[in-house]
Design an enzyme around this catalytic site. Sequence first.
Site: not given
Length: 854
Positions: A389, A674
């Site tokens: 992320s 993610d």
Amino acid sequence: MFRVSGERLSGRALPALAAAFLWKKDKEGDLPLRSWRKEVHPYYRLSVTVLRARNIQGVDMLSEADCYVQLKLPTASPLHYRTKVVYNSADPEWNETFHYRIHSAVKNTLELTLYDRDLMLDDKLSSVVFDVGNIKPGQTIRRVFKLNPKDKEVLEVEFHIEESQDPPSEIITNGVLVAHPCVCVEGRIKYDEKKCKGDYMLKLSVPGSYEKQTSAPLKQSQTEELGKFVFHADRDMSPHLDVFLLKTLSIAQNDLAPELEKKILYLGKGSVSMSSLPTGQEIDIYLPLSKNQVVNMTMMKEESSQELDIRLGFELSHGERYFLEKRRKIIAQSLKKALKLNKVPDEVPVVAVLGSGGGARAMTSFYGSLQGLQDLKLLDSITYLSGVSGSTWCMSTLYEDYDWSNKDLKEPISKAQKSMTSSKSGAFSAERLRHCAQELMALERDGHKVNFSDFWGLVLEYFLHQKNNPAKLSDQQNSVCKGQNPYPIYAGVNVRVNISGKDFAEWCEFTPHEVGFRKYGAFIRTEDFGSEFFMGHLIHRRKEPKICFLQGVWGSAFAANLDEIWAQASGTGIRWLNSLTDVIKVIDDCRKLHFRDPTRLHTRLVMPGGIISNIFQDFFKSRFTAGELYNFTRGLYLYKDYMGIRDFVAWKGNHLDAFPNLLTPMEENLYLVDGGFSINSPFPLVLQSERDVDIILSFNYSWQAPFEVLHLTSKYCKERGIPFPNIAVKEADEKQPKECYVFMDADNPKVPIVLHFPLVNDTFRAYKAPGVFRETDEEQDFGDFLLQNKDSPYRTKHFTYEPNDFNRLVEVNRYNVLNNEQLIKGALKAALDRRKNKTTYRGLREKKKARITA
């Protein structure tokens, strides 16, 4: 067509299970690295006779069930077979036999599904998942599967396997995946106006092929390309080309609704066996489709070369291994200076630095942590730098400079501050949106799948650079070619659109050299990411996407489903959804378990949740914004013994790993999101045994739960037998964490030393530097702030900071590293001693071997 290279080996000249092992010795000189190899395996003939069912309770309360059984064995046939329907009977009998040719190298798992016929949508009553490997060749067994012990519902099936007369065939495998030979057929429709009568269309289809189907007009068209076709298929499936003759009619619905309705009529069909076509020779085929229509085609078949375009193996890529050779020398010199050693060490520990997710907060914090390591002169002691992320946004920006870690980080931090403190409104201006539309259309024209994560990547591009950034991930090869920087590993996870990332997620690593799944031992060149692959071969090459599109994947926080969003808000998922999910039970006879082959999967019963369940599951668990990407493992199969690999938890009968027909190689698309949807730190990527990591510096920038990533990683490792230290944290520390924690196993050198840094503002309030108190009001005001509260500027949804807030976040993370210098250097010394002991032990062992040999 295929690129044919390499010498083809004769299958008959190679013994089964022992052909051309391409294994290499590991650095200890003992165990082979798990690489690909060639094996020869026989075919078998499988007969499945669906006998009867008993005491079946249908869905319709007004009558008995109208039952039939569907059979799926995708490793042997792309088609689904089914019995006839027995109407209005609780005890249906079929006595129907179905035949398959199966390859013994793959995990053949048969799914038998019992349906209740309905006017609108057939109701799935139950499914049995049966490992065909449980049957011995020459054996006939009858199984009575208990569908519902309470109501005494059973399904009786008879199985028989015998050796096939077909000669054994050669496959390529890495012990998890299997690549079968692939065939490619190219063709062209030849138009003859005398034989092509009327305005008709042709539908061409090869079941199980990569292309599936295509259409072409029967008459000559202005575009000659419309008459060309190509299909790639598995040779072992005995593929065939089906050609359908179609005519489209326009019919007025009625007088009140005079608009025309399109109706397609099927007027005829012809079929060509691809196995019957000669290899490498173009031939003419006249195929009658109906009494009055014949289609003339030219076709040519080619077989795939044995050189795959996908790398099957678990060893590190050539580029990463080359980097390690260069990096070790730099690390040795760095440790000598940092630890004040008398000489340069012969063996150096492998140190990995991990950055967690957390949006802009994680990106900004990671800059501070790295600056702290640089101030300690330890950046050159780091082997790997990995993140998920927001941490990947920091990394990808740094690696645009090929020598970033050898320069003062103040300059890139200053650039990051300028980006973070500037207005983001320009990202949604008319001019910028027009630019985004042009970028996405160009991406689509090049053949890429375009989705919401691509748009999000363009938004991030503006947030981070305020301009177009042409950088690509493969460009970062220049940043590691001399070992001058730590090796970057970016993390994503492959998920299912209707399954929580906590329940099933496959870690995908992105490096400058390769992208792939270490779970499957499947990798492609980074330059080829986004291209189309089938059965290990490159079908359509696409341009490598810009790195901003990868950033959209790595930080795709919007791919959450409603159940995960609820879990973030309340701390638990939507509990009542669990009562609607499919119920999976192991139904093997317990008395026979101790005779079982450990490579065989348990027989499982799947009780579907029903139509209402599907509606709720689709709504609450679907990832509406998850991006679809081409699956580069598509067309590969699971090896017969795949469940013996530690990365699979197939021993859990209810885990998706125990359903090989549903795993990623059998899927058309990847859903990469993610990594935070699984574990909000990339531990699984650096804990692979091939990377042999000694120390992990874990920087956690999560908003809450400072030790959650450690607990999740510990669970992940226990399920897979991966060495990891025991995570014992006091309740007081969970509520009020300190700056740094050390976890290690002094008795087991295989367990990495983990230094975990929660995001805290602890002693930073009173000290502006380690041991130096804050004296002025300005200094005290700078350090006296809260990281976590409802009005915090550092909340994950915030992408714009005030300059003072940005500087505070960088400095508190930098300080937390500096203030724990002794712990970090102590861990380095301990890891260095471990390496020395390993070297000494290995040397003594080699001397002992030499004496024995002599």
